[in-house]
Design a protein around this motif. Structure first.
Motif, short mmCIF file in Angstrom:
data_model
loop_
_atom_site.label_atom_id
_atom_site.label_comp_id
_atom_site.label_asym_id
_atom_site.label_seq_id
_atom_site.Cartn_x
_atom_site.Cartn_y
_atom_site.Cartn_z
N LEU A 557 -24.37 -40.26 73.07
CA LEU A 557 -23.92 -40.41 71.68
C LEU A 557 -22.42 -40.22 71.57
CD1 LEU A 557 -26.81 -38.55 69.80
CD2 LEU A 557 -26.49 -41.01 70.06
N GLN A 558 -21.84 -39.35 72.39
CA GLN A 558 -20.39 -39.20 72.40
C GLN A 558 -19.72 -40.52 72.77
OE1 GLN A 558 -20.63 -35.19 74.77
NE2 GLN A 558 -18.53 -35.44 74.09
N ASP A 563 -16.72 -39.91 70.33
CA ASP A 563 -16.54 -38.48 70.04
C ASP A 563 -16.38 -38.17 68.55
OD1 ASP A 563 -16.81 -37.28 72.55
OD2 ASP A 563 -14.81 -37.92 73.12
N ASP A 564 -16.94 -39.03 67.70
CA ASP A 564 -16.97 -38.72 66.26
C ASP A 564 -18.18 -37.81 66.02
OD1 ASP A 564 -17.28 -38.64 63.53
OD2 ASP A 564 -16.73 -40.74 63.22
N TRP A 565 -17.94 -36.50 66.03
CA TRP A 565 -19.03 -35.53 65.97
C TRP A 565 -19.72 -35.51 64.61
CZ3 TRP A 565 -21.19 -33.33 70.03
CH2 TRP A 565 -20.48 -33.36 71.23
N LEU A 570 -24.99 -36.61 62.10
CA LEU A 570 -25.88 -37.38 61.22
C LEU A 570 -27.10 -37.88 61.98
CD1 LEU A 570 -23.30 -39.50 59.17
CD2 LEU A 570 -24.66 -37.57 58.35
N VAL A 571 -26.97 -38.07 63.29
CA VAL A 571 -28.10 -38.53 64.10
C VAL A 571 -29.01 -37.37 64.50
CG1 VAL A 571 -28.76 -39.58 66.31
CG2 VAL A 571 -26.84 -40.51 65.01
N TYR A 603 -16.43 -29.09 65.44
CA TYR A 603 -17.88 -29.13 65.66
C TYR A 603 -18.23 -28.42 66.95
CZ TYR A 603 -17.80 -32.64 61.97
OH TYR A 603 -17.62 -33.29 60.77
N ARG A 604 -19.39 -27.78 66.95
CA ARG A 604 -19.89 -27.08 68.11
C ARG A 604 -21.33 -27.53 68.39
NH1 ARG A 604 -15.30 -26.05 68.38
NH2 ARG A 604 -14.21 -24.05 68.18
N ILE A 605 -21.69 -27.58 69.70
CA ILE A 605 -23.07 -27.91 70.08
C ILE A 605 -23.84 -26.61 70.16
CG2 ILE A 605 -24.54 -28.91 71.86
CD1 ILE A 605 -22.17 -30.61 72.72
N HIS A 606 -25.02 -26.59 69.50
CA HIS A 606 -25.87 -25.39 69.57
C HIS A 606 -26.38 -25.20 70.97
CE1 HIS A 606 -26.09 -23.74 65.57
NE2 HIS A 606 -26.27 -24.95 65.05
#
Length: 606
Positions: A557-558, A563-565, A570-571, A603-606
């Motif tokens: 997805l990146q 890289d529009d987080w 939204l996905v 933005y951060r990834i959980h």
């Protein structure tokens, strides 16, 4: 730390073995109600978890819910009382109820409530199945002496329940006999001689080529002749091994004698080597022992076991062969085997295009070669030979075997400059331009100056990834010469075991993600089901899913969204991507965009 039931019980036992025994004794106590036993088991497990977290504060806190997993508790009960209890799967149970009853199973129910409800319905199903005497008789005949006898038909019941939920059972029953025949005997019907399977990544394009389509271009059959037996042996080994086996049998020989040996001739027939003498000479020199003063060849390769005498007679150092290349003896032994063994006949070649792939690799090109003098030594002069590419080679095979269909399978066909790779042959591949067709054509090849045409029994089949931005676009002239078959993501494949994850409906998960991607981008960027089909082991399902998202889905997805987080969020949603506003103090500098970056979210990834 992933705290699955097995790991949990091992650690509980190491902490207090007797308390764990007591937990299971209570769970297996049939004098108590099922709900009470399950609830007590979970409560005791909670106490263990709390105690372990206090005892080992340096380790990551154990928060997982696996001790409340109905699958694990059902497994314990079924192993203890196999004639009374059933293995449990939430997804299959819910689907079975929706197909055959008007009842439903809620994900929010407590574990004891879920299993008790499941048990009642399973017992009702068992009564229905065992009323069918012919079914029971068939089942009992099917059981072997060393199988579990299944006196109460609990395993029959759960097998029926699970199997009827993996697919649309009514449709499968209708198709079963047809499927067996078509899978084994019938070929995939192609719309033309040139086909490209296209679609997003992970839709099984390459898998389809390598595991399904090639079946119609290959066969297994008994060896028919001595010649075929020798060719089968030669195909298993490299040139230096075949030359070595020939010389091992001859003892001592000149190059001319080795060249006419039956194994060498068979190797030559299947490899289409134009200068067999040069190949044999090269293999001998390359693998000559270093203490041989009659060979000046410097580019040697292990193993070294050939020796050349002053009169140009070659021999083998058998003491080296016995320890380092014993397969030479095996080659000679294989020839003594019966000709009744099966051989695999493949009438296809498989290649993968890449950016550096060229016309010279595909059709024909000039390759350098060191010349040899009359004494079979390297003369030091560099010469050139015209070497056929993979396409020209399979065309020649198809011409010589007109009654059989051949295929060239090209994976990632759009990764190369296809117009450049095919060159002038792009016209010849059209169905009506093939040899002996209505508008048959031939061209003169630029290097060999041979007249060249493409036979009608050769299919050209490629795959194309529609989402890869780094590849070449196919021009209109090329597209006109191929038929295109779309391969879409198939979420229904994920609804079947073994791809189901407890309480996570992978098919709906994939469908939802793809619907969002299609809205934000277009259908070419959807995600294929292949990303999820490698989840097998029950213990690793949820961990495997986490790894897939972390290392495959999110990076993909990146790439899709540059890289529009925000769009990635939204996905996938806020459970995957967290939006934050951080107070950052920038260095003092006069810049008009300062206010924009000051307000920008991170933005951060959980």
């Amino acid at each position: 730390m992933q705290y699955y039931p097995k790991k949990m019980m091992i650690e509980f036992t190491e902490l207090d073995q007797e308390s764990v025994r007591s937990m299971f004794r209570s769970l297996f106590d049939e004098n108590k109600s099922l709900e009470e036993r399950i609830n007590t088991f979970i409560e005791k497990s909670d106490e263990f978890l709390s105690y372990l977290n206090k005892m080992k504060p340096q380790e990551k806190e154990r928060k997982q819910h696996y001790h409340k997993d109905v699958r694990a508790i059902a497994l314990y009960l079924t192993f203890r009382y196999p004639g009374k209890y059933y293995l449990y799967k939430f997804r299959e149970t819910k689907q079975f109820l929706s197909q055959f009853t008007n009842q439903t199973l809620s994900m929010g129910w407590e574990p004891a409530e879920k299993y008790s409800f499941y048990l009642r319905n399973a017992n009702e199903l068992r009564d229905i199945l065992t009323a069918d005497k012919s079914l029971v008789e068939t089942y009992e005949k099917w059981l072997k002496d060393n199988d579990f006898i299944d006196p109460n038909y609990t395993f029959l019941t759960q097998d029926f329940l699970f199997q009827t939920t993996y697919k649309d059972w009514a449709e499968e029953i209708e198709k079963t006999s047809v499927k067996i025949e078509t899978t084994k005997n019938e070929a995939v019907e192609l719309p033309s001689k040139n086909v490209i399977y296209y679609g997003p990544p992970g839709t099984g394009k390459t898998y389809f080529l390598r595991n399904q389509l090639i079946k119609q271009y290959s066969e297994e059959r008994p060896i028919k002749s001595k010649e075929e037996q020798l060719q089968t042996i030669a195909s298993k080994y490299s040139w230096w091994q075949i030359v070595g086996a020939a010389l091992l049998e001859l003892g001592k020989a000149h190059v001319a004698e080795i060249v006419v040996h039956r194994l060498v001739q068979s190797k030559n027939e299947i490899s289409n080597q134009k200068n067999t003498r040069a190949m044999v000479w090269a293999m001998l020199q390359m693998h000559t022992v270093t203490d041989c003063e009659h060979v000046n060849y410097t580019r040697r390769a292990e193993p070294l076991f050939f020796y050349k005498e002053k009169d140009s007679v070659w021999s083998i150092r058998e003491e080296i062969v016995k320890t380092e290349v014993p397969e030479l003896y095996q080659i000679l032994e294989e020839e003594e085997k019966s000709q009744n063994e099966e051989i695999q006949i493949n009438r296809y070649d498989f290649i993968t295009f890449h950016q550096a792939y060229s016309y010279e690799d595909f059709v024909e090109g000039i390759r350098p070669m060191l010349s040899q003098d009359s004494d079979e030594q390297v003369s030091g002069e560099l010469g050139y030979v015209i070497k056929p590419g993979i396409f020209k080679q399979i065309v020649e095979k198809a011409k010589q075997d007109k009654d059989q269909k051949y295929a060239l399978l090209i994976d990632e066909i759009n990764r190369a400059n296809v117009s450049e790779v095919f060159g002038e042959l792009i016209t010849l591949i059209e169905d009506d331009k093939r040899l002996k067709q209505s508008n048959s054509m031939q061209v003169k090849l630029p290097y060999s100056e041979e007249m060249f045409g493409i036979p009608n029994n050769l299919d050209i089949i490629g795959t194309m990834n529609t989402a890869d931005r780094s590849v070449e676009a196919l021009d209109t002239a090329l597209r006109r010469r191929f038929s295109f078959i779309e391969m879409e993501p198939d979420p229904t494949l994920l609804a079947e075991s073994p791809h189901a994850v407890e309480e996570i409906e992978l098919d709906k998960l994939l469908s939802t993600i793809n619907a969002r991607i299609e809205k934000l981008l277009n259908r070419d960027y959807r995600i294929g089901h292949g990303y999820f089909t490698n989840i097998y082991e029950q213990e690793e399902l949820e961990e495997g899913l986490r790894i897939i998202f972390k290392h495959k889905i999110i990076p993909l997805l990146q790439e899709y969204f540059y890289d529009d987080w925000g769009k990635i969020g939204l996905v996938l949603g806020k459970d995957f991507i967290r939006r934050e506003h951080e107070d950052i103090t920038f260095a003092e500098f006069d810049d008009d965009t300062y206010e924009y970056f000051e307000e920008k979210s991170v933005y951060r990834i959980h």
